[in-house]
Motif scaffolding. Sequence first.
Motif, PDB file in Angstrom:
ATOM      1  N   ASN A 142       0.835  -1.286   0.088  1.00  0.00           N
ATOM      2  CA  ASN A 142      -0.020   0.108   0.111  1.00  0.00           C
ATOM      3  C   ASN A 142       0.932   1.253   0.061  1.00  0.00           C
ATOM      4  O   ASN A 142       1.843   1.214   0.283  1.00  0.00           O
ATOM      5  CB  ASN A 142      -0.866   0.019   1.111  1.00  0.00           C
ATOM      6  CG  ASN A 142      -0.146  -0.016   2.368  1.00  0.00           C
ATOM      7  OD1 ASN A 142       0.155   1.185   2.919  1.00  0.00           O
ATOM      8  ND2 ASN A 142      -0.192  -0.918   3.358  1.00  0.00           N
ATOM      9  N   PHE A 176      -6.826   7.374   6.992  1.00  0.00           N
ATOM     10  CA  PHE A 176      -6.785   6.779   5.868  1.00  0.00           C
ATOM     11  C   PHE A 176      -7.490   5.433   5.875  1.00  0.00           C
ATOM     12  O   PHE A 176      -7.310   4.796   7.095  1.00  0.00           O
ATOM     13  CB  PHE A 176      -5.199   6.351   5.437  1.00  0.00           C
ATOM     14  CG  PHE A 176      -4.174   7.529   5.119  1.00  0.00           C
ATOM     15  CD1 PHE A 176      -4.318   7.759   3.716  1.00  0.00           C
ATOM     16  CD2 PHE A 176      -3.715   8.183   5.955  1.00  0.00           C
ATOM     17  CE1 PHE A 176      -3.377   8.915   3.333  1.00  0.00           C
ATOM     18  CE2 PHE A 176      -2.709   9.148   5.672  1.00  0.00           C
ATOM     19  CZ  PHE A 176      -2.514   9.636   4.428  1.00  0.00           C
ATOM     20  N   ASN A 229      -7.386   1.826   3.862  1.00  0.00           N
ATOM     21  CA  ASN A 229      -6.618   1.306   3.028  1.00  0.00           C
ATOM     22  C   ASN A 229      -7.284  -0.188   2.894  1.00  0.00           C
ATOM     23  O   ASN A 229      -7.528  -0.863   3.887  1.00  0.00           O
ATOM     24  CB  ASN A 229      -5.203   1.130   3.225  1.00  0.00           C
ATOM     25  CG  ASN A 229      -4.547   0.141   2.316  1.00  0.00           C
ATOM     26  OD1 ASN A 229      -4.499  -0.972   2.722  1.00  0.00           O
ATOM     27  ND2 ASN A 229      -4.169   0.423   1.014  1.00  0.00           N
ATOM     28  N   THR A 252      -6.805   2.924  -1.699  1.00  0.00           N
ATOM     29  CA  THR A 252      -6.404   3.990  -0.405  1.00  0.00           C
ATOM     30  C   THR A 252      -7.167   5.229  -0.460  1.00  0.00           C
ATOM     31  O   THR A 252      -7.069   6.006  -1.367  1.00  0.00           O
ATOM     32  CB  THR A 252      -5.136   4.363  -0.407  1.00  0.00           C
ATOM     33  OG1 THR A 252      -4.278   2.941  -0.294  1.00  0.00           O
ATOM     34  CG2 THR A 252      -4.523   5.110   0.884  1.00  0.00           C
TER      35      THR A 252
END
Length: 383
Positions: free
Chosen positions: A139, A287, A289, A311
């Motif tokens: 990621n 965030f 993800n 993301t």
Amino acid sequence: MKNKLIFLAGLASVSTLAHAQSSVTLYGLIDVGMVYTNNTGGHSQVKMSSGNINGSRWGLRGAEDLGGGLQALFVIESGYNLANGQLGQGGDMFGRQAYVGLSSATVGTVLFGRQYDSITDYPGPFQAANQWLPYFGANPSDLNNINGTNRINNTVKFKSLNYNGLTFGGMYSLGGVAGQYTRNQIYAVGAAYKQGPVAFGVAYENIRDPNYSLYGNNASSSTTASNVTNRIFSGYASAHTQQIIAAGGSYTLGQATIGGTYSYTQFGNLGSEPGLPTTNAGRSAMFHNAELNFKYQLTPAFLLGAMYDYTKAFGINGATYQQGALGGVYFLSKRTDLYADVMYQHASGTDSTGARAVAALNGTTASSTPNQVLAIVGMRHRF
């Protein structure tokens, strides 16, 4: 004289027994590939890269049987760049791992030293970049540490026994700052379960002063300036606390395995670190993800894989990063294999610096556009 001979014979037998119950093993891994990137800072690039699917390393591991189901054990592990011979992990001699501890057959294991965190230990194995895909496909900037980019210093870790497929553990990293007990501290807990075709893992981690405790924990790190260079979250280096909740799982059916991970990452109370940017002071950036991955053992020697990762930043800036990957590994033997992969990322919105988001695959120089493509062919050997 006879008694002396008996004593010496007994001493020799004890020495031989102790030697037989102790072991020290030298081990290592070499991983090197040729990488093409279509845009790094506005230019295409071809380079040699070391430690792609697995970090190139050498190490020593040892164990001593203390009796009663108790063992003393240790690991010291050094990372290096095969392309130029330099040490990895910011130049630390044993920057990958360095710990000693005790393992009990009835209680579990306690370890002391520089180690992986619970995020890497429990949900980490379900990410494609911890299996068949090079770290470029993790990621964006490994913002949740699932790929294990950052180890933890000064750590006390507990790992449980296996209870019918269930394992669990936790860790605490001492900050070591006089008069400020909680500064630079890190603590985490996690658990995993595997039974038949089903496996999953979860973890929670709380990181104080992440710019120094997590991202600045190598000998070459700055003690006053930002240690976060990527645009994904460099604008949040002044956070007082970083919190991560992560989960991963997989299901295997025959030769096919489908898996995935999810994480929520928060950089809280921005502007708390003196000398670092105070934009958005007191606010938090977050965030989401999520990754979905698939692998198929086409033949005993040939593995194919695919991955999609999403993301989304929110709270302050609103960047979105979408990426995909295709790849394969061909096993020449149990210790040697060849691999080839291609990765693509598309970025949109506004990133942590307040500028237009651009593509930046993990471990690469950011593109000058919203898109970036990377292809790699490589070889891996274990010893």
